[in-house]
Design an enzyme around this catalytic site. Structure first.
Site, PDB file in Angstrom:
ATOM      1  N   TYR A  89       9.057  -7.556  16.444  1.00 17.76           N
ATOM      2  CA  TYR A  89      10.081  -7.163  15.466  1.00 17.76           C
ATOM      3  C   TYR A  89      10.316  -5.660  15.412  1.00 17.76           C
ATOM      4  CZ  TYR A  89       8.995 -11.894  13.867  1.00 17.76           C
ATOM      5  OH  TYR A  89       8.787 -13.238  13.803  1.00 17.76           O
ATOM      6  N   HIS A 244      15.269 -30.943 -11.172  1.00 21.73           N
ATOM      7  CA  HIS A 244      14.220 -31.861 -10.686  1.00 21.73           C
ATOM      8  C   HIS A 244      14.659 -32.540  -9.388  1.00 21.73           C
ATOM      9  CE1 HIS A 244      12.356 -31.385 -14.640  1.00 21.73           C
ATOM     10  NE2 HIS A 244      13.597 -31.495 -15.092  1.00 21.73           N
ATOM     11  N   GLN A 320     -10.298  13.633  -7.845  1.00 21.79           N
ATOM     12  CA  GLN A 320      -9.937  14.222  -6.551  1.00 21.79           C
ATOM     13  C   GLN A 320      -8.608  13.630  -6.079  1.00 21.79           C
ATOM     14  OE1 GLN A 320     -11.760  13.672  -2.235  1.00 21.79           O
ATOM     15  NE2 GLN A 320     -12.957  15.206  -3.368  1.00 21.79           N
ATOM     16  N   SER A 368      17.231 -26.393  18.721  1.00 25.73           N
ATOM     17  CA  SER A 368      15.927 -27.023  18.883  1.00 25.73           C
ATOM     18  C   SER A 368      15.687 -27.213  20.371  1.00 25.73           C
ATOM     19  CB  SER A 368      15.944 -28.370  18.153  1.00 25.73           C
ATOM     20  OG  SER A 368      15.007 -29.246  18.731  1.00 25.73           O
ATOM     21  N   VAL A 375      21.073 -27.257  14.463  1.00 27.74           N
ATOM     22  CA  VAL A 375      21.207 -25.818  14.165  1.00 27.74           C
ATOM     23  C   VAL A 375      20.280 -25.570  12.987  1.00 27.74           C
ATOM     24  CG1 VAL A 375      22.786 -23.933  13.647  1.00 27.74           C
ATOM     25  CG2 VAL A 375      23.665 -26.008  14.726  1.00 27.74           C
ATOM     26  N   VAL A 415      -6.628   2.033   3.227  1.00 27.94           N
ATOM     27  CA  VAL A 415      -5.666   1.083   2.659  1.00 27.94           C
ATOM     28  C   VAL A 415      -4.246   1.685   2.647  1.00 27.94           C
ATOM     29  CG1 VAL A 415      -5.053  -0.098   0.511  1.00 27.94           C
ATOM     30  CG2 VAL A 415      -7.405  -0.163   1.328  1.00 27.94           C
TER      31      VAL A 415
HETATM   32  O1  LIG Z   1     -11.423  17.468   1.217  1.00 32.77           O
HETATM   33  C1  LIG Z   1     -12.339  16.714   1.537  1.00 32.77           C
HETATM   34  O2  LIG Z   1     -12.510  16.330   2.696  1.00 32.77           O
HETATM   35  C2  LIG Z   1     -13.292  16.288   0.444  1.00 32.77           C
HETATM   36  C3  LIG Z   1     -14.068  15.032   0.708  1.00 32.77           C
HETATM   37  N1  LIG Z   1     -13.211  13.877   0.545  1.00 32.77           N
HETATM   38  C4  LIG Z   1     -12.305  13.451   1.486  1.00 32.77           C
HETATM   39  N2  LIG Z   1     -11.020  13.389   1.152  1.00 32.77           N
HETATM   40  C5  LIG Z   1     -10.089  13.036   2.071  1.00 32.77           C
HETATM   41  N3  LIG Z   1     -10.388  12.697   3.355  1.00 32.77           N
HETATM   42  C6  LIG Z   1     -11.682  12.708   3.714  1.00 32.77           C
HETATM   43  C7  LIG Z   1     -12.698  13.062   2.796  1.00 32.77           C
HETATM   44  N4  LIG Z   1     -13.874  12.940   3.401  1.00 32.77           N
HETATM   45  C8  LIG Z   1     -13.611  12.548   4.676  1.00 32.77           C
HETATM   46  N5  LIG Z   1     -12.294  12.413   4.874  1.00 32.77           N
HETATM   47  C9  LIG Z   1     -11.545  12.015   6.101  1.00 32.77           C
HETATM   48  O3  LIG Z   1     -10.676  10.938   5.797  1.00 32.77           O
HETATM   49  C10 LIG Z   1     -10.478  10.127   6.971  1.00 32.77           C
HETATM   50  C11 LIG Z   1     -10.699   8.686   6.603  1.00 32.77           C
HETATM   51  O4  LIG Z   1     -10.268   7.890   7.626  1.00 32.77           O
HETATM   52  P1  LIG Z   1      -9.784   6.381   7.363  1.00 32.77           P
HETATM   53  O5  LIG Z   1     -10.935   5.671   6.730  1.00 32.77           O
HETATM   54  O6  LIG Z   1      -9.411   5.880   8.718  1.00 32.77           O
HETATM   55  O7  LIG Z   1      -8.613   6.481   6.454  1.00 32.77           O
HETATM   56  C12 LIG Z   1     -11.442  10.620   8.021  1.00 32.77           C
HETATM   57  O8  LIG Z   1     -10.758  11.422   8.945  1.00 32.77           O
HETATM   58  C13 LIG Z   1     -12.412  11.431   7.183  1.00 32.77           C
HETATM   59  O9  LIG Z   1     -13.041  12.458   7.890  1.00 32.77           O
HETATM   60  C14 LIG Z   1     -15.211  14.957  -0.291  1.00 32.77           C
HETATM   61  O10 LIG Z   1     -16.329  15.210   0.128  1.00 32.77           O
HETATM   62  O11 LIG Z   1     -15.000  14.688  -1.466  1.00 32.77           O
END
Ligand SMILES: O=C(O)C[C@H](Nc1ncnc2c1ncn2[C@@H]1O[C@H](COP(=O)(O)O)[C@@H](O)[C@H]1O)C(=O)O
Length: 541
Positions: A89, A244, A320, A368, A375, A415
């Site tokens: 797709y 229904h 954060q 088909s 169709v 995610v």
């Molecule tokens: O600014 C920071 O990095 C602070 C740090 N927290 C983080 N915040 C954001 N990214 C981070 C964090 N830690 C790791 N990584 C990097 O994120 C990537 C995760 O990869 P994936 O699981 O594939 O999404 C993957 O590239 C990771 O290396 C902390 O210690 O709180």
């Protein structure tokens, strides 16, 4: 940020040449010039202090897609895709790729990092980053404007070493800017005071805002419009209702379509109430490091200004991470829209099955593989299936994203890489529904035939008129006449003739047929255009 008009790569070159002519830069001067050199020429030609609108109509999205399709053996790559969105797709959903792909995320990160450096240069207290010269500004702007697949690949190569995707962007920018003497002096101010999530949350927010406004909403509006047209075109065509699954009081085909148009457009209006939020408050949401480095700066104010300068709303109360509640809100609306469209797809499937619609066949197409006469309603079925996939993904994202352990865990990171998956299945479904609608042909003969065979539906108006004129046990009398019995035009007429009713009421009942017993259905269908307001909906500001 506003959506830019579509312009393909050759058109970009033409645009620059036209601009050059307008500013009296000769074609010879432009020959062989890079985009950055061209901008410099344009800038100097426009006169001191003049700025060239470099964001103008350069369509980075079209350019990146062109680059992608030129990649070696792109077709083979698609054929081996694990997700059908990237394989079978791909052509239906490719417009989402510049926004929600790995390339898209990296590009938005580059934009945020560069703009943050520019913002720092505007804060008087931060004397270490003085205001940039016009040339440095053009240089930084060109990194954004010219960002392409080759740049993204370079970032990925750096990530192989750092194993940190955001840090890789920072290193890429430092390397890229080390050749510019002025910017080279402030390289350490890239990513200054930031945690990665400051960059990530704004990148996702920008992708959502631009991707949804540019790609999703236009197709959703087209879908609403197509259903609205079905409502208007078929407003007077009587149709037997089914409650229904059993014959019930008639309606019109247009009125049943109007119901869907109204529902979808109502959901469309709610999208404009969603605010796309951003945070920029450091490692745990309190500007801790910034405050220590520059105590005299009002960091919450700077963060708010920065987030708003990107066209996003500011969220001051964060950890954060920006807590993603707005993504839940947004995706819940998509889930709602998709549910209504599933309802529509299934009704259309049923009406086709009843023969109320024929489907226009295309020469060469096969219905088909074994039953040559068929169709099948494959477009509505494809849409239904993809809406299931879409809502599965969108609901999962909506449920998961607001949950993060204490000040952050990294579960949202992986995610969030699926934003385009939920939207992609939705887009695919909308396009399939539109294809299905475009093939429909109303079969008025079949619609009429069904009504002709169900005179018993007139039991409802007859017993209602009998009640008005005080005839005893009207419901029971009609039940006796109609329940489980073959009711014909003649038996109904005979029954009406035998009623003790004023002449006018009797005459009006005798005139009634299953075809004319449609209440206000036709008027309701005709009025749909006033209800469906596609101008104020389907837009995120
Ligand atoms: O600014 C920071 O990095 C602070 C740090 N927290 C983080 N915040 C954001 N990214 C981070 C964090 N830690 C790791 N990584 C990097 O994120 C990537 C995760 O990869 P994936 O699981 O594939 O999404 C993957 O590239 C990771 O290396 C902390 O210690 O709180």
């Amino acid at each position: 940020m506003s959506a830019q008009p579509s312009l393909k790569a050759p058109a970009v070159a033409a645009f620059l040449v036209a601009e050059a002519a307008a500013h009296r830069v000769t074609a010879a001067a432009l020959a062989g010039a890079s985009r950055l050199q061209t901008r410099r020429l344009l800038c100097s030609a426009a006169g001191a202090g003049a700025t060239v609108e470099t964001r103008g109509p350069l369509d980075w999205a079209a350019r990146s897609l062109e680059e992608m399709q030129c990649a070696e053996d792109f077709d083979a790559f698609c054929m081996m895709g694990l997700s059908p969105l990237d394989g079978r797709y791909e052509r239906f959903v490719r417009d989402l790729k510049p926004f929600f792909s790995e390339f898209g995320l990296i590009r938005y990160r580059v934009i945020v990092e560069v703009k943050w450096l520019l913002k720092l240069s505007e804060i008087p207290e931060i004397t270490e980053v003085p205001p940039f010269s016009e040339d440095a500004q053009l240089f930084l702007d060109a990194i954004i404007q010219d960002f392409g697949l080759a740049d993204a690949k370079e970032v990925k190569n750096i990530e192989k070493i750092t194993n940190h995707d955001v840090k890789a962007v920072e290193y890429f920018l430092k390397k890229k800017c080390s050749s510019h003497p002025e910017i080279a002096k402030v390289l350490e101010f890239f990513h200054f005071g930031c945690t990665s999530e400051d960059i990530n949350n704004l990148s996702h927010a920008l992708a959502l805002k631009e991707g949804v406004n540019t790609v999703m909403f236009p197709v959703m509006i087209d879908t609403c419009k197509a259903i609205c047209s079905l409502a208007k075109q078929n407003s007077p065509i009587p149709m037997l209702s089914r409650t229904h699954g059993q014959p019930a009081s008639p309606t019109t085909l247009g009125k049943e379509m109007a119901n869907f148009a109204a529902r979808l457009s109502n959901i469309g209006k709610s999208f404009s109430q969603v605010k796309i939020l951003g945070k920029f408050a450091g490692a745990v949401g309190n500007y801790n490091a910034d405050v220590v480095a520059y105590p005299e700066v009002d960091w919450p104010k700077v963060a708010e200004e920065f987030v708003r300068s990107l066209g996003l709303e500011f969220n001051p109360y964060v950890t954060q991470i920006e807590p993603h509640d707005y993504i839940s809100k947004l995706f819940n609306l998509f889930v709602q829209f998709n549910n209504v469209l599933t309802d529509f797809d299934r009704d259309m499937w049923a009406y086709i099955s009843l023969g109320y619609f024929k489907q226009i066949v295309k020469a060469g197409e096969v219905g088909s593989s074994t039953m040559p006469h068929k169709v099948n309603p494959i477009d509505f079925e494809n849409s239904d299936g993809n809406l299931t996939m879409a809502n599965g993904t969108l609901s999962s994202l909506s449920m998961k994203l607001p949950i993060s352990r204490m000040q952050r865990d990294l579960t949202d990171s992986t995610v969030l890489r699926n934003l385009g998956v939920g939207l992609g299945h939705s887009l695919l479904a909308y396009k399939a529904t539109l294809r299905g609608i475009s093939k429909l042909q109303v079969n008025e003969f079949r619609l009429s035939e069904d009504l002709e065979q169900t005179w018993e539906v007139l039991a409802e108006p007859i017993q209602t008129v009998m009640r008005r004129y005080g005839i005893p046990e009207p419901y029971e009398k009609l039940k006796e006449l109609t329940r489980g019995q073959a009711v014909t035009k003649d038996s109904i007429r005979q029954f009406i003739e035998g009623l003790d009713l004023p002449e006018k009421a009797r005459a009006s009942l005798l005139k009634l047929t299953p075809h004319s017993y449609i209440g206000e259905a036709e008027n309701l269908a005709r009025g749909i255009e006033e209800i469906v307001d596609l101008k104020s909906g389907f837009r995120i500001e």
